[in-house]
Design a protein around this motif. Sequence first.
Motif, PDB file in Angstrom:
ATOM      1  N   ALA A  34       8.547  -0.966   0.363  1.00 58.29           N
ATOM      2  CA  ALA A  34       8.320   0.441   0.013  1.00 58.29           C
ATOM      3  C   ALA A  34       7.731   1.195   1.205  1.00 58.29           C
ATOM      4  CB  ALA A  34       7.390   0.534  -1.199  1.00 58.29           C
ATOM      5  N   ARG A  35       6.771   0.556   1.876  1.00 59.10           N
ATOM      6  CA  ARG A  35       6.200   1.197   3.070  1.00 59.10           C
ATOM      7  C   ARG A  35       7.256   1.365   4.162  1.00 59.10           C
ATOM      8  NH1 ARG A  35       0.077  -0.863   4.125  1.00 59.10           N
ATOM      9  NH2 ARG A  35      -0.760  -0.195   2.115  1.00 59.10           N
ATOM     10  N   ARG A  36       8.051   0.325   4.366  1.00 56.06           N
ATOM     11  CA  ARG A  36       9.118   0.414   5.376  1.00 56.06           C
ATOM     12  C   ARG A  36      10.107   1.513   5.016  1.00 56.06           C
ATOM     13  NH1 ARG A  36      13.473  -3.925   5.133  1.00 56.06           N
ATOM     14  NH2 ARG A  36      13.979  -2.515   3.453  1.00 56.06           N
ATOM     15  N   ASP A  37      10.508   1.571   3.766  1.00 57.70           N
ATOM     16  CA  ASP A  37      11.467   2.584   3.327  1.00 57.70           C
ATOM     17  C   ASP A  37      10.893   3.991   3.480  1.00 57.70           C
ATOM     18  OD1 ASP A  37      13.217   0.546   2.739  1.00 57.70           O
ATOM     19  OD2 ASP A  37      12.885   0.603   0.547  1.00 57.70           O
ATOM     20  N   ALA A  64       7.467  -6.233  -2.314  1.00 59.87           N
ATOM     21  CA  ALA A  64       7.923  -4.928  -2.796  1.00 59.87           C
ATOM     22  C   ALA A  64       7.115  -3.806  -2.143  1.00 59.87           C
ATOM     23  CB  ALA A  64       7.803  -4.860  -4.309  1.00 59.87           C
ATOM     24  N   GLU A  65       5.815  -4.017  -2.009  1.00 58.71           N
ATOM     25  CA  GLU A  65       4.983  -3.008  -1.346  1.00 58.71           C
ATOM     26  C   GLU A  65       5.360  -2.878   0.126  1.00 58.71           C
ATOM     27  OE1 GLU A  65       0.991  -4.270  -2.059  1.00 58.71           O
ATOM     28  OE2 GLU A  65       0.936  -3.376  -4.054  1.00 58.71           O
ATOM     29  N   LEU A  66       5.624  -3.998   0.789  1.00 64.32           N
ATOM     30  CA  LEU A  66       6.041  -3.970   2.198  1.00 64.32           C
ATOM     31  C   LEU A  66       7.341  -3.185   2.369  1.00 64.32           C
ATOM     32  CD1 LEU A  66       5.310  -7.656   3.282  1.00 64.32           C
ATOM     33  CD2 LEU A  66       4.133  -5.599   4.070  1.00 64.32           C
TER      34      LEU A  66
END
Length: 186
Positions: free
Chosen positions: A21-24, A17-19
């Motif tokens: 979120a960073r990509r988004d 989810a963190e990955l």
Amino acid sequence: MEHEMAQQGQGKPGTLAELKARRDAADKAAAERKTREDAALARYASAVKAGDGVDAKLAKDLAALEAKAEQLRTAAVSRRVASERDAARSLAELTELGRSVEEVAGWVGLSVKRVRRMVKDARGEGEAKGTAASEPSPVGRPVASVPSAAVAGVTEPPPVEDVQQRPVSDGLASGGTASKEDAASA
């Protein structure tokens, strides 16, 4: 140090989810940048097109002004010719009323030779109507056909300022060239 990076949000992400979120977040920033770039490119294209339109309009307006200036020059030359003819006719009338060429020349401040030529040209005007003068006028154009010659580009009319500033007695009524004596006495 990893602890500090993690606190600032720059450390390794721990979950999927963190990955995402960073990509988004990166994708969102890229999309915003792309939108702003597209808008800047659109403004650039519009400005270039407007600049090209300015150049085209300037060229069109200058051509129209040049055409108008040529019309004004031609009209001024026509008025100059008419003025010179009227002046010559007036001098001829004075001699027909019994005044000598010498008297008339003294009154108007021209040489006797010039007044004689102007009177002769005015008297011969009736015979020569419809024919172009064979010699150029003092301003370098055939007098009898100035408008058509100027329009056809055969000769260059004087600038309007010259026409307005020259005294009436500075030119000849129809044809002929100014002599050195005329230039000195004018």
